[in-house]
Motif scaffolding. Sequence first.
Motif, PDB file in Angstrom:
ATOM      1  N   ASP A  19      10.254   2.740  31.038  1.00 47.33           N
ATOM      2  CA  ASP A  19      11.716   2.869  30.987  1.00 47.33           C
ATOM      3  C   ASP A  19      12.346   2.667  32.365  1.00 47.33           C
ATOM      4  O   ASP A  19      13.489   2.235  32.479  1.00 47.33           O
ATOM      5  N   ALA A  20      11.577   3.011  33.426  1.00 49.34           N
ATOM      6  CA  ALA A  20      12.148   2.958  34.782  1.00 49.34           C
ATOM      7  C   ALA A  20      12.113   1.552  35.377  1.00 49.34           C
ATOM      8  O   ALA A  20      12.637   1.317  36.454  1.00 49.34           O
ATOM      9  N   LEU A  21      11.472   0.590  34.676  1.00 48.56           N
ATOM     10  CA  LEU A  21      11.300  -0.736  35.272  1.00 48.56           C
ATOM     11  C   LEU A  21      12.514  -1.643  35.084  1.00 48.56           C
ATOM     12  O   LEU A  21      12.561  -2.738  35.636  1.00 48.56           O
ATOM     13  N   GLY A  22      13.487  -1.206  34.285  1.00 46.68           N
ATOM     14  CA  GLY A  22      14.735  -1.972  34.135  1.00 46.68           C
ATOM     15  C   GLY A  22      14.552  -3.309  33.455  1.00 46.68           C
ATOM     16  O   GLY A  22      15.201  -4.297  33.809  1.00 46.68           O
ATOM     17  N   MET A  23      13.650  -3.367  32.470  1.00 43.24           N
ATOM     18  CA  MET A  23      13.436  -4.628  31.737  1.00 43.24           C
ATOM     19  C   MET A  23      14.569  -4.856  30.737  1.00 43.24           C
ATOM     20  O   MET A  23      15.141  -3.896  30.238  1.00 43.24           O
ATOM     21  N   PRO A  24      14.844  -6.141  30.399  1.00 47.39           N
ATOM     22  CA  PRO A  24      15.795  -6.394  29.318  1.00 47.39           C
ATOM     23  C   PRO A  24      15.253  -5.748  28.032  1.00 47.39           C
ATOM     24  O   PRO A  24      14.033  -5.744  27.828  1.00 47.39           O
ATOM     25  N   PRO A  25      16.133  -5.218  27.156  1.00 49.30           N
ATOM     26  CA  PRO A  25      15.676  -4.496  25.955  1.00 49.30           C
ATOM     27  C   PRO A  25      14.668  -5.274  25.115  1.00 49.30           C
ATOM     28  O   PRO A  25      13.685  -4.723  24.625  1.00 49.30           O
ATOM     29  N   ARG A  26      14.879  -6.605  24.989  1.00 52.58           N
ATOM     30  CA  ARG A  26      13.981  -7.412  24.145  1.00 52.58           C
ATOM     31  C   ARG A  26      12.551  -7.388  24.673  1.00 52.58           C
ATOM     32  O   ARG A  26      11.583  -7.218  23.929  1.00 52.58           O
ATOM     33  N   ILE A  27      12.414  -7.542  26.005  1.00 61.20           N
ATOM     34  CA  ILE A  27      11.073  -7.557  26.617  1.00 61.20           C
ATOM     35  C   ILE A  27      10.455  -6.155  26.569  1.00 61.20           C
ATOM     36  O   ILE A  27       9.276  -5.994  26.267  1.00 61.20           O
ATOM     37  N   HIS A  28      11.270  -5.146  26.827  1.00 61.41           N
ATOM     38  CA  HIS A  28      10.802  -3.758  26.795  1.00 61.41           C
ATOM     39  C   HIS A  28      10.227  -3.424  25.417  1.00 61.41           C
ATOM     40  O   HIS A  28       9.130  -2.877  25.294  1.00 61.41           O
ATOM     41  N   ASN A  29      10.951  -3.791  24.369  1.00 61.20           N
ATOM     42  CA  ASN A  29      10.490  -3.506  23.001  1.00 61.20           C
ATOM     43  C   ASN A  29       9.241  -4.292  22.651  1.00 61.20           C
ATOM     44  O   ASN A  29       8.327  -3.781  21.993  1.00 61.20           O
ATOM     45  N   TYR A  30       9.176  -5.554  23.123  1.00 65.20           N
ATOM     46  CA  TYR A  30       8.000  -6.386  22.865  1.00 65.20           C
ATOM     47  C   TYR A  30       6.747  -5.749  23.482  1.00 65.20           C
ATOM     48  O   TYR A  30       5.692  -5.684  22.847  1.00 65.20           O
ATOM     49  N   ILE A  31       6.892  -5.270  24.738  1.00 68.79           N
ATOM     50  CA  ILE A  31       5.734  -4.660  25.419  1.00 68.79           C
ATOM     51  C   ILE A  31       5.307  -3.387  24.689  1.00 68.79           C
ATOM     52  O   ILE A  31       4.111  -3.140  24.493  1.00 68.79           O
ATOM     53  N   LEU A  32       6.283  -2.576  24.263  1.00 65.45           N
ATOM     54  CA  LEU A  32       5.950  -1.349  23.526  1.00 65.45           C
ATOM     55  C   LEU A  32       5.163  -1.663  22.253  1.00 65.45           C
ATOM     56  O   LEU A  32       4.223  -0.946  21.897  1.00 65.45           O
ATOM     57  N   GLU A  33       5.518  -2.771  21.585  1.00 68.61           N
ATOM     58  CA  GLU A  33       4.781  -3.172  20.369  1.00 68.61           C
ATOM     59  C   GLU A  33       3.397  -3.697  20.730  1.00 68.61           C
ATOM     60  O   GLU A  33       2.395  -3.353  20.105  1.00 68.61           O
ATOM     61  N   THR A  34       3.340  -4.552  21.765  1.00 69.64           N
ATOM     62  CA  THR A  34       2.081  -5.217  22.133  1.00 69.64           C
ATOM     63  C   THR A  34       1.012  -4.224  22.575  1.00 69.64           C
ATOM     64  O   THR A  34      -0.151  -4.344  22.201  1.00 69.64           O
ATOM     65  N   ILE A  35       1.431  -3.200  23.372  1.00 71.65           N
ATOM     66  CA  ILE A  35       0.417  -2.268  23.905  1.00 71.65           C
ATOM     67  C   ILE A  35      -0.134  -1.336  22.830  1.00 71.65           C
ATOM     68  O   ILE A  35      -1.111  -0.629  23.075  1.00 71.65           O
ATOM     69  N   GLU A  36       0.472  -1.364  21.655  1.00 73.99           N
ATOM     70  CA  GLU A  36      -0.063  -0.559  20.552  1.00 73.99           C
ATOM     71  C   GLU A  36      -0.980  -1.376  19.642  1.00 73.99           C
ATOM     72  O   GLU A  36      -1.527  -0.861  18.679  1.00 73.99           O
ATOM     73  N   LYS A  37      -1.133  -2.671  19.929  1.00 72.78           N
ATOM     74  CA  LYS A  37      -1.981  -3.520  19.076  1.00 72.78           C
ATOM     75  C   LYS A  37      -3.446  -3.138  19.251  1.00 72.78           C
ATOM     76  O   LYS A  37      -3.855  -2.687  20.314  1.00 72.78           O
ATOM     77  N   PRO A  38      -4.253  -3.333  18.206  1.00 71.91           N
ATOM     78  CA  PRO A  38      -5.661  -2.905  18.294  1.00 71.91           C
ATOM     79  C   PRO A  38      -6.509  -3.801  19.189  1.00 71.91           C
ATOM     80  O   PRO A  38      -7.496  -3.369  19.761  1.00 71.91           O
ATOM     81  N   ASN A  39      -6.142  -5.083  19.301  1.00 68.95           N
ATOM     82  CA  ASN A  39      -6.948  -5.979  20.145  1.00 68.95           C
ATOM     83  C   ASN A  39      -6.090  -7.128  20.654  1.00 68.95           C
ATOM     84  O   ASN A  39      -4.930  -7.269  20.262  1.00 68.95           O
ATOM     85  N   GLY A  40      -6.671  -7.936  21.541  1.00 70.15           N
ATOM     86  CA  GLY A  40      -5.935  -9.051  22.136  1.00 70.15           C
ATOM     87  C   GLY A  40      -5.867  -8.905  23.648  1.00 70.15           C
ATOM     88  O   GLY A  40      -6.370  -7.933  24.219  1.00 70.15           O
TER      89      GLY A  40
END
Length: 561
Positions: free
Chosen positions: A295-316
């Motif tokens: 939250d403190a990194l000041g990312m645009p909302p779209r990128i912030h949400n994408y990262i939150l989804e990606t880091i919860e993926k089981p693999n990749g």
Amino acid sequence: MIPNQVLEIFADQGLLDRSQCDDIAQESAQTGKSLVQTLVDYGVVSEEQFYQVIAEFLGVAHVSLQGYEPPPEVLRLIPAGLARLHQVLPVGMDGTTVQMAFCDPLNSQSLEDLRFAIGKDIQIVVARVEDIEALIGKHYGSESSSMDDVLAQLDGDIEFGGPDSGFDLKSLEAEANATPIIRYVDLILHQAIQDRASDVHFEPFETEFKIRYRVDGALYEMSPPPRHLAMPVISRVKVMANLNIAERRLPQDGRIQKVINGRQVDLRVSTLPTQFGESVVMRVLDRSTVNLSLDALGMPPRIHNYILETIEKPNGIFIVTGPTGSGKTTTLYAALNQINTVDSKVLTAEDPVEYDIEGIIQVPINEGIGLNFARVLRAFLRQDPDRIMVGETRDIETAQIAIQASLTGHLVFTTLHTNDAPGAVTRLVDMGVEPFLISASLEGVLGQRLIRKICTQCRAAYEPSEAVLAQLGLSPHEIGDKNFFYGKGCEACNHTGYRGRKGIYELLNITDPIRELINERAPSVVLKQKAIELGMTTLREDGMRSIYEGETTIEEVLKYT
């Protein structure tokens, strides 16, 4: 005072529930409020009680300094440089013992250093930090005067050998441990931390000795000390980092852990033999200034949400890319922090480990004994991990094992040195990784840069010239009524116009059309064009967003994109 140490005292006294300790420490770090204020806000104690508890713990007196004026003969017992460096005020004499009020009375190292420096016994008294600071400021002058004070003493007190004075280990050790040299090096570090420097450079040249700081990515020079101090100052730094001061022909690496300005600071030290002596660079790792949360990194909302989804993926595989010093590691740490939960085993391989994170297994790379990224990564796969972070993918071997790990059900984070996000794909292909493996395992690539923010104290609007707008590819009618800003320069930003930095980002989401292009070995230009068609915001466009929001200048965005 180090928050964990203080909270431990309050928990032991039964004034604080241990489960509250983390919340209070976090609240203090995030809001920038002092620990005293945070404890008062939480209703744990009053300000008076806080200092009373610390005094009782140390078995010393708690005094009030409001309206108190220390006698001149007591103030003369300690030089201005030392008083400011250790944040200490002499308040009285009892026989041969000096009574001193420390801003951090729990710092035993400062007590020992002072006892050694003034050659007298010291008795600690506990007082309100704001009162101590006000009296130090009043009686011991400014930062620059204390630096001049120490330099004057160095010039007068001690005869140091010049650069050609031959090599004598005993005299070099004596010089490195001389009180004025210890005091001078400590003052340099104190000022560097105060100015939020990320690196301190000690550079000997033929006729001068330069000391420079890097603040927000730009280098600034301190007033240079005399050339003959190069050897003792550099030797002092090497002594602090437990390096061999007799070895001046080979590069060396070390580490200093020190409490500076009441904060635990980790310093990485690197020496390099040059024509005129050793050049030393210290990398400052100050945990209290880095907020490891997404939250403190000041990312645009779209990128912030994408990262939150990606880091919860089981693999990749998720790659963060950019040049050295673009904040890649901080982004990955923030992502790891987000998923650092009890039900997830997280392992990292780093060179070196920059920040210690509770609950994550961190392994430092050691090329000297053959412990490289590939070897650590192989061992990781036998440690039953859920998420793995590889500090940097440097070679084909590391890349292949990372891909195998992701294909066998692990989520892998890593960094690459490329100019933009699409360039990461072609870089992996150039390393020798098969395109079908990249398209099967890669989830996303985040490209980033750090740009300086305009100082909020001296921000002013202005009208950019057509020539400058043309460099951004804009015409005056395209910008309409948008405002542009710059920093005039003030005390708060050291007259630079900038204070602090922020990230700008571009995200390559690996969708099916992109996967097809990867399998066809398409060049990065084609990948980039396709990604833009599919909605990717480039680094330049994200930089423009920061310009329009009044956070940075046109010059900064042109410089980094």
